[in-house]
Every structure is written in C-alpha cells, then in structure tokens.
Design an enzyme around this catalytic site. Sequence first.
Site, PDB file in Angstrom:
ATOM      1  N   LYS A  71     -43.869 -29.514 -44.213  1.00 18.60           N
ATOM      2  CA  LYS A  71     -44.623 -28.474 -43.492  1.00 18.60           C
ATOM      3  C   LYS A  71     -45.561 -27.669 -44.398  1.00 18.60           C
ATOM      4  O   LYS A  71     -46.618 -27.242 -43.964  1.00 18.60           O
ATOM      5  CB  LYS A  71     -43.659 -27.512 -42.794  1.00 18.60           C
ATOM      6  N   ASP A 107     -44.360 -22.911 -34.162  1.00 16.75           N
ATOM      7  CA  ASP A 107     -42.954 -22.477 -34.172  1.00 16.75           C
ATOM      8  C   ASP A 107     -42.780 -21.023 -33.709  1.00 16.75           C
ATOM      9  O   ASP A 107     -41.912 -20.717 -32.889  1.00 16.75           O
ATOM     10  CB  ASP A 107     -42.352 -22.621 -35.581  1.00 16.75           C
ATOM     11  N   GLY A 131     -32.546 -14.370 -43.312  1.00 18.86           N
ATOM     12  CA  GLY A 131     -33.247 -15.564 -43.796  1.00 18.86           C
ATOM     13  C   GLY A 131     -34.726 -15.244 -43.890  1.00 18.86           C
ATOM     14  O   GLY A 131     -35.275 -14.552 -43.011  1.00 18.86           O
ATOM     15  N   GLY A 133     -37.165 -17.768 -44.971  1.00 21.44           N
ATOM     16  CA  GLY A 133     -37.858 -19.032 -45.228  1.00 21.44           C
ATOM     17  C   GLY A 133     -38.984 -19.249 -44.219  1.00 21.44           C
ATOM     18  O   GLY A 133     -39.488 -18.302 -43.595  1.00 21.44           O
ATOM     19  N   GLY A 134     -39.369 -20.519 -44.043  1.00 19.93           N
ATOM     20  CA  GLY A 134     -40.515 -20.864 -43.200  1.00 19.93           C
ATOM     21  C   GLY A 134     -40.345 -20.423 -41.750  1.00 19.93           C
ATOM     22  O   GLY A 134     -41.270 -19.851 -41.160  1.00 19.93           O
ATOM     23  N   TYR A 221     -30.757 -25.317 -32.925  1.00 18.84           N
ATOM     24  CA  TYR A 221     -30.991 -25.580 -31.502  1.00 18.84           C
ATOM     25  C   TYR A 221     -29.767 -26.071 -30.708  1.00 18.84           C
ATOM     26  O   TYR A 221     -29.899 -26.771 -29.721  1.00 18.84           O
ATOM     27  CB  TYR A 221     -32.220 -26.464 -31.284  1.00 18.84           C
ATOM     28  N   GLY A 240     -31.611 -22.080 -30.514  1.00 18.24           N
ATOM     29  CA  GLY A 240     -33.004 -22.429 -30.800  1.00 18.24           C
ATOM     30  C   GLY A 240     -33.574 -23.560 -29.959  1.00 18.24           C
ATOM     31  O   GLY A 240     -34.680 -24.033 -30.242  1.00 18.24           O
TER      32      GLY A 240
HETATM   33  N1  LIG Z   1     -35.496 -24.360 -33.074  1.00 22.52           N
HETATM   34  C1  LIG Z   1     -36.564 -24.742 -33.737  1.00 22.52           C
HETATM   35  O1  LIG Z   1     -37.545 -25.241 -33.178  1.00 22.52           O
HETATM   36  C2  LIG Z   1     -36.611 -24.542 -35.222  1.00 22.52           C
HETATM   37  C3  LIG Z   1     -37.840 -24.621 -35.922  1.00 22.52           C
HETATM   38  C4  LIG Z   1     -37.837 -24.413 -37.312  1.00 22.52           C
HETATM   39  C5  LIG Z   1     -36.634 -24.146 -37.968  1.00 22.52           C
HETATM   40  N2  LIG Z   1     -35.472 -24.077 -37.260  1.00 22.52           N
HETATM   41  C6  LIG Z   1     -34.186 -23.792 -37.925  1.00 22.52           C
HETATM   42  O2  LIG Z   1     -34.310 -22.585 -38.652  1.00 22.52           O
HETATM   43  C7  LIG Z   1     -33.476 -22.629 -39.799  1.00 22.52           C
HETATM   44  C8  LIG Z   1     -34.290 -22.254 -41.029  1.00 22.52           C
HETATM   45  O3  LIG Z   1     -35.300 -23.221 -41.236  1.00 22.52           O
HETATM   46  P1  LIG Z   1     -36.483 -22.977 -42.299  1.00 22.52           P
HETATM   47  O4  LIG Z   1     -37.489 -24.034 -42.048  1.00 22.52           O
HETATM   48  O5  LIG Z   1     -36.893 -21.555 -42.327  1.00 22.52           O
HETATM   49  O6  LIG Z   1     -35.718 -23.292 -43.666  1.00 22.52           O
HETATM   50  P2  LIG Z   1     -36.091 -22.715 -45.102  1.00 22.52           P
HETATM   51  O7  LIG Z   1     -37.556 -22.533 -45.247  1.00 22.52           O
HETATM   52  O8  LIG Z   1     -35.355 -23.570 -46.068  1.00 22.52           O
HETATM   53  O9  LIG Z   1     -35.445 -21.234 -45.122  1.00 22.52           O
HETATM   54  C9  LIG Z   1     -34.079 -21.031 -44.938  1.00 22.52           C
HETATM   55  C10 LIG Z   1     -33.717 -19.583 -45.256  1.00 22.52           C
HETATM   56  O10 LIG Z   1     -32.296 -19.472 -45.181  1.00 22.52           O
HETATM   57  C11 LIG Z   1     -31.765 -19.086 -46.445  1.00 22.52           C
HETATM   58  N3  LIG Z   1     -30.523 -19.797 -46.707  1.00 22.52           N
HETATM   59  C12 LIG Z   1     -30.358 -21.136 -46.845  1.00 22.52           C
HETATM   60  N4  LIG Z   1     -29.072 -21.425 -47.083  1.00 22.52           N
HETATM   61  C13 LIG Z   1     -28.418 -20.230 -47.108  1.00 22.52           C
HETATM   62  C14 LIG Z   1     -27.073 -19.852 -47.350  1.00 22.52           C
HETATM   63  N5  LIG Z   1     -26.149 -20.770 -47.602  1.00 22.52           N
HETATM   64  N6  LIG Z   1     -26.773 -18.527 -47.332  1.00 22.52           N
HETATM   65  C15 LIG Z   1     -27.723 -17.595 -47.087  1.00 22.52           C
HETATM   66  N7  LIG Z   1     -29.016 -17.898 -46.860  1.00 22.52           N
HETATM   67  C16 LIG Z   1     -29.349 -19.189 -46.876  1.00 22.52           C
HETATM   68  C17 LIG Z   1     -32.835 -19.491 -47.445  1.00 22.52           C
HETATM   69  O11 LIG Z   1     -32.670 -18.749 -48.635  1.00 22.52           O
HETATM   70  P3  LIG Z   1     -33.402 -19.218 -50.006  1.00 22.52           P
HETATM   71  O12 LIG Z   1     -34.851 -18.973 -49.793  1.00 22.52           O
HETATM   72  O13 LIG Z   1     -32.782 -18.373 -51.024  1.00 22.52           O
HETATM   73  O14 LIG Z   1     -33.077 -20.675 -50.144  1.00 22.52           O
HETATM   74  C18 LIG Z   1     -34.085 -19.134 -46.671  1.00 22.52           C
HETATM   75  O15 LIG Z   1     -34.293 -17.743 -46.680  1.00 22.52           O
HETATM   76  C19 LIG Z   1     -32.912 -24.056 -39.863  1.00 22.52           C
HETATM   77  O16 LIG Z   1     -31.618 -24.043 -39.332  1.00 22.52           O
HETATM   78  C20 LIG Z   1     -33.836 -24.841 -38.964  1.00 22.52           C
HETATM   79  O17 LIG Z   1     -33.184 -25.936 -38.343  1.00 22.52           O
HETATM   80  C21 LIG Z   1     -35.439 -24.266 -35.914  1.00 22.52           C
END
Ligand SMILES: NC(=O)c1ccc[n+]([C@@H]2O[C@H](COP(=O)([O-])OP(=O)(O)OC[C@H]3O[C@@H](n4cnc5c(N)ncnc54)[C@H](OP(=O)(O)O)[C@@H]3O)[C@@H](O)[C@H]2O)c1
Length: 275
Positions: A71, A107, A131, A133-134, A221, A240
């Site tokens: 992404k 998103d 959180g 992240g993205g 989700y 989600g």
């Molecule tokens: N429903 C949908 O359409 C949809 C779309 C996009 C994403 N999502 C979901 O959203 C979630 C996040 O996705 P993302 O793309 O944002 O991922 P990402 O960019 O990797 O960000 C994840 C975030 O969670 C934190 N994190 C990861 N593992 C952790 C842990 N064990 N303890 C505490 N914090 C933790 C990360 O911290 P660090 O930065 O320190 O690693 C970061 O802040 C995922 O579950 C994904 O499946 C759903």
Amino acid sequence: MKINGKTKLTGIIGWPVEHSKSPLMHNRAFDALGLNYCYIAMPVQPERLKEAIEGIRALGFTGINVTIPHKQTVMQYLDEIDKEARFIGAVNTIKNEDGCLIGYNTDGKGFMESLREEGIDPSGKNIFVIGVGGAARAVCYYLCQHASKLYLHGRNMQKASVLMNDLKTVSSEVSITETKSSIQYADIIINATPLGMKEDDPMPFEPSMLRPDQVVCDLIYWDTPLIKQAREIGCKAVNGLGMLLWQGVLAFKIWTGITPPVELMREELLKGQNT
Ligand SMILES: NC(=O)c1ccc[n+]([C@@H]2O[C@H](COP(=O)([O-])OP(=O)(O)OC[C@H]3O[C@@H](n4cnc5c(N)ncnc54)[C@H](OP(=O)(O)O)[C@@H]3O)[C@@H](O)[C@H]2O)c1
C-alpha cells in the site's frame, strides 16, 4: 458473465493475497450488473512490485486494489495520487485512465460509510483510537474532521506523534494519550491494531473498562474477542466487515462510475465468513 475478448480486467495485488474476499464481492457485483469485467487475486512479491505495476499499465487493466505489503511502496510507481491518499500515505485503489495510473485510498471513507449505516454519528464525539499505522491514519483523517476530541494511543510514541502532527493540519482537536485510561472519556473506541486476529493475541485494552453507553469498533473484519466482550457489556460493537465492504464499493465506483449492488457484495463477504 462469460469471459470473452472484450472482458475488462480488475483485481488485487498483495503478498500473500489468496485469502482475499475482494474477488468474491466484486465479481458478484459485475455479474449482477451484467458488466463485462472480471476481478482476480494476483500475488506479487515485494521485489517485483515495479514490474507488476508496469504490467497493469501494459495489459490495460481498468484498475486494481492494493493490499499488504504494497500500500505504501506502490505510490512511487504511480502517475498521480489523490489528496486523501497522499495524506494517508497509502494507496488501496488504482485507476488506469488511458495509461495514467491514479492512486486513491478508500479505506477511511469506507470506515465512515460503515459507521453511517450502523447509525453511529462521530460528530461532536470523543474518540479513542488504538494503533497508529496505515488503517489508523486512514480513519483518523476523516474522524478528526467530525470529532470533538480525538485521542491517539500507539505503542510507538514517535509514530503517534507524527500522526498527531499530521492530523493537526486537518483539525486541532487531536492529542496523544500515553495511557489507556482516557478510554473512560471516550464515546467511541476504535481498535486499529491487528490484536485480535490470532487466537492467542492479548486484548488491545482491558474490556472491563467499558461502559454500556460506549461504542466499540474493531477494524478486523470479524467478531474479535474484543467485539464479543463489548457486546456482553452492552456496548454497541461493530467489526470491520462494513469497512471492507464500503472500501470495495467505493473502489468499484472509481473504476466503473457505477454504484454496485451493496447488499449482494455484503452477502458474498458474509458467506466467506461462514466457510
Ligand atoms: N476492515 C478493513 O477493510 C480494513 C482495512 C485496513 C486494515 N484493516 C485492519 O486494521 C488493522 C491494522 O492494519 P494497518 O494496515 O494499520 O497495519 P499497520 O500499518 O501495520 O499498523 C498496525 C498498528 O498496530 C500496532 N500494533 C501492531 N501489533 C501490535 C501489538 N502486538 N501491540 C500493540 N500494537 C500493535 C502497530 O504498532 P507499530 O507501529 O509499533 O508496529 C501499528 O500502530 C489490521 O487488523 C487490518 O486487518 C482492516
């Protein structure tokens, strides 16, 4: 719909990507509307991303979705990136306009649509996001434009502070909170970490902190342990799936200019969830 010489191509790139439910929902919508398109899942190794994007252009794909881990890195290979995707720093949808590849991020808007259909209005609310992240960037971009106060909590304080400063260019009512105790002041709490995807994951926060008048959202989700416990406490709790659905609906509209049959797409996602 039969694939023939005029079929237009769409799909998703990721690594891995075979688990994706997007082919099911998009192909169902193309079929229902009698549109001669197809949507396929294409696994692309990170080191082959540039070639893959050149391929999308050369093969004349109408558009694609982009998922983990591409992404962010895909952005350097595109011709244009829309304002929201640029802010978010990630692209999940590409449209090919006569060889010009334009990047979008659906998103965040997808998440807002999922709140709307659940009857949840973030306007004037205190919102706590765990959180940074993205996905958090995508939802916070929209939430901060409506919330009374947006609290960010991330395990990486530097990343949290970058997000806070970026969001402050959109709205001033954003702050970082180092402790999860601010959850007590929140009307809406959002888990934007992957915690809850694996069976042995710890909870993103202690659910016993919750009150029945609070709303809990998880971007994962399906019904995570957090969502289940929040419901037991009496909270309105939303997973989600709606975000996944609506980001797809918005991508479909970007590619075709047509509003797809949302309920049929949802049906496909739910079917996938039960198998
Ligand atoms: N429903 C949908 O359409 C949809 C779309 C996009 C994403 N999502 C979901 O959203 C979630 C996040 O996705 P993302 O793309 O944002 O991922 P990402 O960019 O990797 O960000 C994840 C975030 O969670 C934190 N994190 C990861 N593992 C952790 C842990 N064990 N303890 C505490 N914090 C933790 C990360 O911290 P660090 O930065 O320190 O690693 C970061 O802040 C995922 O579950 C994904 O499946 C759903």
